[in-house]
Structure formats: structure tokens, C-alpha cells
Design a protein around this motif. Structure first.
Motif, mmCIF file in Angstrom:
data_model
loop_
_atom_site.group_PDB
_atom_site.id
_atom_site.type_symbol
_atom_site.label_atom_id
_atom_site.label_comp_id
_atom_site.label_asym_id
_atom_site.label_seq_id
_atom_site.Cartn_x
_atom_site.Cartn_y
_atom_site.Cartn_z
ATOM 1 N N PHE A 73 21.318 27.684 -16.659
ATOM 2 C CA PHE A 73 21.988 26.421 -16.342
ATOM 3 C C PHE A 73 20.977 25.305 -16.154
ATOM 4 O O PHE A 73 19.787 25.553 -16.027
ATOM 5 C CB PHE A 73 22.958 26.523 -15.152
ATOM 6 N N GLN A 74 21.508 24.083 -16.227
ATOM 7 C CA GLN A 74 20.680 22.884 -16.162
ATOM 8 C C GLN A 74 21.009 22.102 -14.901
ATOM 9 O O GLN A 74 22.147 22.107 -14.445
ATOM 10 C CB GLN A 74 20.957 22.002 -17.381
ATOM 11 N N THR A 75 19.990 21.447 -14.358
ATOM 12 C CA THR A 75 20.162 20.574 -13.198
ATOM 13 C C THR A 75 19.389 19.283 -13.477
ATOM 14 O O THR A 75 18.582 19.249 -14.406
ATOM 15 C CB THR A 75 19.608 21.221 -11.912
ATOM 16 N N PRO A 76 19.595 18.250 -12.680
ATOM 17 C CA PRO A 76 18.816 17.019 -12.885
ATOM 18 C C PRO A 76 17.305 17.222 -12.695
ATOM 19 O O PRO A 76 16.511 16.450 -13.204
ATOM 20 C CB PRO A 76 19.362 16.070 -11.820
ATOM 21 N N PHE A 77 16.899 18.282 -11.974
ATOM 22 C CA PHE A 77 15.475 18.489 -11.709
ATOM 23 C C PHE A 77 14.841 19.556 -12.591
ATOM 24 O O PHE A 77 13.639 19.747 -12.581
ATOM 25 C CB PHE A 77 15.236 18.825 -10.229
ATOM 26 N N GLY A 78 15.655 20.288 -13.384
ATOM 27 C CA GLY A 78 15.070 21.314 -14.232
ATOM 28 C C GLY A 78 16.098 22.260 -14.818
ATOM 29 O O GLY A 78 17.302 22.024 -14.735
ATOM 30 N N VAL A 79 15.577 23.338 -15.386
ATOM 31 C CA VAL A 79 16.401 24.320 -16.070
ATOM 32 C C VAL A 79 16.117 25.691 -15.469
ATOM 33 O O VAL A 79 14.954 26.092 -15.339
ATOM 34 C CB VAL A 79 16.073 24.316 -17.580
ATOM 35 N N PHE A 80 17.182 26.409 -15.104
ATOM 36 C CA PHE A 80 17.026 27.766 -14.589
ATOM 37 C C PHE A 80 17.090 28.757 -15.738
ATOM 38 O O PHE A 80 17.911 28.627 -16.657
ATOM 39 C CB PHE A 80 18.104 28.078 -13.554
ATOM 40 N N VAL A 81 16.214 29.756 -15.676
ATOM 41 C CA VAL A 81 16.066 30.723 -16.749
ATOM 42 C C VAL A 81 16.290 32.132 -16.194
ATOM 43 O O VAL A 81 15.700 32.508 -15.180
ATOM 44 C CB VAL A 81 14.640 30.620 -17.358
ATOM 45 N N ASN A 82 17.140 32.899 -16.874
ATOM 46 C CA ASN A 82 17.344 34.301 -16.530
ATOM 47 C C ASN A 82 16.182 35.072 -17.139
ATOM 48 O O ASN A 82 16.025 35.116 -18.364
ATOM 49 C CB ASN A 82 18.679 34.785 -17.102
ATOM 50 N N ILE A 83 15.353 35.692 -16.294
ATOM 51 C CA ILE A 83 14.188 36.444 -16.761
ATOM 52 C C ILE A 83 14.404 37.951 -16.610
ATOM 53 O O ILE A 83 13.459 38.707 -16.441
ATOM 54 C CB ILE A 83 12.891 35.974 -16.054
ATOM 55 N N ASP A 84 15.673 38.357 -16.698
ATOM 56 C CA ASP A 84 16.050 39.772 -16.601
ATOM 57 C C ASP A 84 15.579 40.427 -15.306
ATOM 58 O O ASP A 84 15.042 41.535 -15.310
ATOM 59 C CB ASP A 84 15.534 40.569 -17.815
ATOM 60 N N ASP A 85 15.747 39.720 -14.216
ATOM 61 C CA ASP A 85 15.413 40.254 -12.905
ATOM 62 C C ASP A 85 16.530 39.852 -11.959
ATOM 63 O O ASP A 85 16.825 38.671 -11.818
ATOM 64 C CB ASP A 85 14.073 39.693 -12.424
ATOM 65 N N SER A 86 17.160 40.822 -11.322
ATOM 66 C CA SER A 86 18.305 40.520 -10.462
ATOM 67 C C SER A 86 17.898 39.796 -9.177
ATOM 68 O O SER A 86 18.739 39.183 -8.529
ATOM 69 C CB SER A 86 19.066 41.801 -10.124
ATOM 70 N N LEU A 87 16.628 39.844 -8.816
ATOM 71 C CA LEU A 87 16.187 39.256 -7.550
ATOM 72 C C LEU A 87 15.734 37.803 -7.654
ATOM 73 O O LEU A 87 15.775 37.079 -6.670
ATOM 74 C CB LEU A 87 15.051 40.092 -6.959
ATOM 75 N N VAL A 88 15.274 37.400 -8.816
ATOM 76 C CA VAL A 88 14.739 36.045 -8.959
ATOM 77 C C VAL A 88 15.172 35.407 -10.280
ATOM 78 O O VAL A 88 15.535 36.103 -11.221
ATOM 79 C CB VAL A 88 13.190 36.007 -8.892
ATOM 80 N N LYS A 89 15.082 34.086 -10.299
ATOM 81 C CA LYS A 89 15.303 33.286 -11.502
ATOM 82 C C LYS A 89 14.020 32.532 -11.801
ATOM 83 O O LYS A 89 13.218 32.258 -10.916
ATOM 84 C CB LYS A 89 16.418 32.250 -11.280
ATOM 85 N N GLY A 90 13.858 32.174 -13.057
ATOM 86 C CA GLY A 90 12.778 31.281 -13.437
ATOM 87 C C GLY A 90 13.285 29.849 -13.341
ATOM 88 O O GLY A 90 14.462 29.596 -13.583
ATOM 89 N N LEU A 91 12.418 28.926 -12.983
ATOM 90 C CA LEU A 91 12.770 27.509 -12.931
ATOM 91 C C LEU A 91 11.693 26.719 -13.656
ATOM 92 O O LEU A 91 10.515 26.794 -13.303
ATOM 93 C CB LEU A 91 12.886 27.014 -11.487
ATOM 94 N N ILE A 92 12.120 25.997 -14.689
ATOM 95 C CA ILE A 92 11.220 25.072 -15.372
ATOM 96 C C ILE A 92 11.603 23.673 -14.895
ATOM 97 O O ILE A 92 12.684 23.182 -15.209
ATOM 98 C CB ILE A 92 11.351 25.159 -16.902
ATOM 99 N N LYS A 93 10.738 23.081 -14.087
ATOM 100 C CA LYS A 93 10.994 21.725 -13.602
ATOM 101 C C LYS A 93 10.773 20.738 -14.744
ATOM 102 O O LYS A 93 9.987 20.998 -15.663
ATOM 103 C CB LYS A 93 10.072 21.395 -12.432
ATOM 104 N N ILE A 94 11.445 19.607 -14.684
ATOM 105 C CA ILE A 94 11.385 18.611 -15.752
ATOM 106 C C ILE A 94 9.949 18.248 -16.157
ATOM 107 O O ILE A 94 9.643 18.216 -17.343
ATOM 108 C CB ILE A 94 12.198 17.349 -15.382
#
Length: 105
Positions: A25-46
């Protein structure tokens, strides 16, 4: 999440490591990435998409798109996010040392 689990996450996703994921999903501050881990997400900030210039919402990768990025940090305050960078210069630096045999001359 306890501190042992968080340390395990950090040892799994080391700084400078290349990871593949899918834009969730996308937010005004970045994009969340599913990295195939149930405990954490990846976040690419703008600011972590381009080496130069600004990033507008229409430039965001679409939801469901596969994306490669490099681990550049951790969200220590909530222990649920691994910070990623998709800047061309960062990706290049991470991938060049791999010396992919098919590309070696």
C-alpha cells in the motif's frame, strides 16, 4: 515484539542487503512492501526512491508491483518496519558486488 525477536529480524535483514518484495500500500510518506515476513513490513520513504528530484504520487510503484530494494535502517520505535531504499545509486552499490556470472565478461 520482544527484543530477542527484534534482534533476529535485524540479523535476517542486514543493512545493505538486497531484498525483493511486493508493494502492499501507498501513503503520503512512502510505500509499504510485503517482504514475505509476517512480523515486519518494508517501508520505502519518498526520499528513498530517487537520487535527485522530487517524487510525485503518480510516480509511486503500483500496488501489487514487485520491487527490489536495499535495507537501510530499522524502525526502533515500533519494531515492525525495515526501512528500504530503491534509489538507483543504492541499488547499484548493493548489486555490483554480487558479480552475477551471466553478466561477467
Amino acid at each position: 515484539m520482544d527484543s530477542t525477536s527484534w534482534e533476529n529480524i535485524k540479523s535476517t535483514y542486514k543493512l545493505g542487503q538486497f531484498v525483493l518484495g511486493k508493494v502492499e500500500f501507498q501513503t503520503p510518506f512512502g510505500v509499504f512492501v510485503n517482504i514475505d515476513d509476517s512480523l515486519v513490513k518494508g517501508l520505502i520513504k519518498i526520499p528513498d526512491f530517487l537520487d535527485e528530484g522530487g517524487m510525485s504520487p503518480e510516480m509511486y510503484p503500483e500496488i501489487g508491483t514487485n520491487i527490489g530494494a536495499v535495507v537501510v535502517g530499522y524502525n526502533e520505535s515500533n519494531c515492525r518496519e525495515v526501512y528500504l531504499s530503491a534509489k538507483p545509486s543504492v541499488l547499484h552499490k548493493a548489486l555490483v558486488p554480487l558479480k552475477i556470472p551471466a553478466l561477467a565478461g
